[in-house]
Design a protein around this motif. Structure first.
Motif, short mmCIF file in Angstrom:
data_model
loop_
_atom_site.label_atom_id
_atom_site.label_comp_id
_atom_site.label_asym_id
_atom_site.label_seq_id
_atom_site.Cartn_x
_atom_site.Cartn_y
_atom_site.Cartn_z
N PHE A 133 19.01 -7.90 5.35
CA PHE A 133 18.46 -9.02 4.57
C PHE A 133 18.79 -10.35 5.24
O PHE A 133 17.92 -11.23 5.33
N MET A 134 20.01 -10.51 5.73
CA MET A 134 20.42 -11.78 6.33
C MET A 134 19.78 -11.98 7.70
O MET A 134 19.56 -13.12 8.12
N VAL A 136 25.66 -2.19 -1.60
CA VAL A 136 25.17 -3.56 -1.39
C VAL A 136 25.58 -4.04 0.00
O VAL A 136 24.72 -4.43 0.80
N ALA A 137 26.86 -3.95 0.31
CA ALA A 137 27.36 -4.45 1.60
C ALA A 137 26.62 -3.85 2.81
O ALA A 137 26.28 -4.59 3.73
N PRO A 138 26.34 -2.53 2.83
CA PRO A 138 25.68 -1.98 4.02
C PRO A 138 24.27 -2.52 4.27
O PRO A 138 23.75 -2.38 5.38
N HIS A 139 23.66 -3.11 3.23
CA HIS A 139 22.28 -3.58 3.36
C HIS A 139 22.19 -5.10 3.56
O HIS A 139 21.08 -5.64 3.67
N ASP A 162 13.93 -8.37 -4.94
CA ASP A 162 12.83 -7.57 -4.39
C ASP A 162 13.33 -6.68 -3.26
O ASP A 162 12.93 -5.52 -3.14
N TYR A 163 14.21 -7.22 -2.44
CA TYR A 163 14.75 -6.46 -1.31
C TYR A 163 15.55 -5.25 -1.79
O TYR A 163 15.35 -4.13 -1.31
N LEU A 164 16.45 -5.46 -2.76
CA LEU A 164 17.25 -4.35 -3.27
C LEU A 164 16.38 -3.30 -3.94
O LEU A 164 16.61 -2.09 -3.78
N ALA A 165 15.38 -3.74 -4.71
CA ALA A 165 14.50 -2.80 -5.39
C ALA A 165 13.77 -1.92 -4.38
O ALA A 165 13.58 -0.71 -4.60
N GLU A 166 13.39 -2.51 -3.25
CA GLU A 166 12.71 -1.74 -2.21
C GLU A 166 13.67 -0.79 -1.51
O GLU A 166 13.33 0.36 -1.21
N VAL A 167 14.90 -1.26 -1.25
CA VAL A 167 15.90 -0.41 -0.58
C VAL A 167 16.22 0.82 -1.43
O VAL A 167 16.29 1.94 -0.91
#
Length: 301
Positions: free
Chosen positions: A114-115, A107-110, A284-289
């Motif tokens: 996103f931000m 999570v942290a590396p991504h 949505d962002y995490l699902a795509e990552v």
């Protein structure tokens, strides 16, 4: 016309089941929350909430009103989402909780990417291996790796989870490689941090066994380091050990067996009807990552 803020306070009181928790989430004192709820009830001419010393519950009128309020708030969120999408801006704070190891490594590396896309959005990330009451503690969503059973929450699957039995080459050289599940009884096994049974799927179907070892810990990361160092055999997720499997520091054993496929990586949030745009965007962002075949699985090929 009813004050929109009163509707938000009312919805938060219902979702948290507490005026103090609602106030904490919205930045108001319990006294202010109580006063605003009373003002709303006085304006409507009906009681919306039943209050006791132990709990708050909806009246029949309150339930119908709440259902409609959620639609109003969701419409406002959709309008804001439309505007924020046009201006590439999202504001506010997103409060997220995730398991310690997964949050640190996946999570942290991504977060930066996103931000960077949403520079007006602050993220409050809390990492913990303990169960978190996301409603009671005011989280917008939780990342969970588990079999989800709480029907009061909504879950969206982000990725599959594969868990494999593994050990270090040094451990296997010293103690031998188990050839059957029964052989595990003769080996040092490393229980999960919560000491749960290993739920496996194999050629004979589902099975469960409770490993016994000399190490007991409340930290999943300690178990990870212990198996890499050669202390025993562990059941670990590929998101956690894909690099070690690829470079040979760990060996996949008893390859016909894997952890239960009912365990998934999911985003969990309180309500389907009122999903803030910031939460939808992050999910949505995490699902795509991660993708349908997560990058940690692809790296093992």
């Amino acid at each position: 016309m009813t004050n929109l803020g009163d509707l938000e306070i009312f919805a938060k009181v219902v979702s948290t089941g507490s005026m103090s928790l609602a106030g904490r989430a919205l930045g108001f004192s319990p006294a202010v929350v109580s006063k605003r709820i009373k003002r709303l009830e006085d304006r409507l001419g009906t009681r919306l909430l039943q209050r006791t010393t132990r709990q708050i519950s909806l009246t029949e009128a309150g339930q119908g009103f709440y259902d409609r309020v959620l639609g109003i708030l969701a419409g406002i969120e959709e309008a804001e989402y439309y505007i924020s999408g046009r201006s590439a801006q999202m504001h506010g704070t997103l409060k997220v909780t995730a398991p310690t190891s997964f949050g640190r490594t996946h999570v942290a590396p991504h977060l930066k990417s996103f931000m960077d896309m949403h520079p007006g959005l602050a993220i409050h990330l809390v990492l913990s291996d303990e169960f978190t009451d996301i409603v009671g503690e005011g989280f917008d969503l939780a990342i969970r790796i588990a079999e989800l059973t709480d029907s009061s929450l909504v879950a969206r699957r982000l990725a599959p989870v594969r868990r494999l039995l593994c050990a270090s080459p040094d451990y296997l050289a010293t103690n031998g490689t188990p050839q059957t599940i029964e052989d595990l009884k003769q080996h040092r096994c490393l229980p999960a941090h919560n000491n749960d049974a290993w739920r496996l799927e194999g050629p004979e179907g589902p099975l469960s066994l409770r490993p016994e070892g000399m190490l007991v810990t409340n930290s999943s990361e300690v178990v990870r380091e212990a198996v890499i160092s050669g202390l025993g055999i562990a059941l670990r997720s590929t998101w956690d050990i894909s690099r070690e499997l690829k470079d040979g520091r760990l060996v996949h054993i008893l390859t016909a067996y894997e952890g239960s496929r009912n365990v998934t990586l999911s985003a969990v949030y309180p309500s389907r009807q009122f999903l803030p745009a910031k939460v939808r965007l992050f999910i949505d962002y995490l699902a795509e990552v991660y993708g349908p075949v997560p990058y940690w699985e692809r790296s093992m090929v």
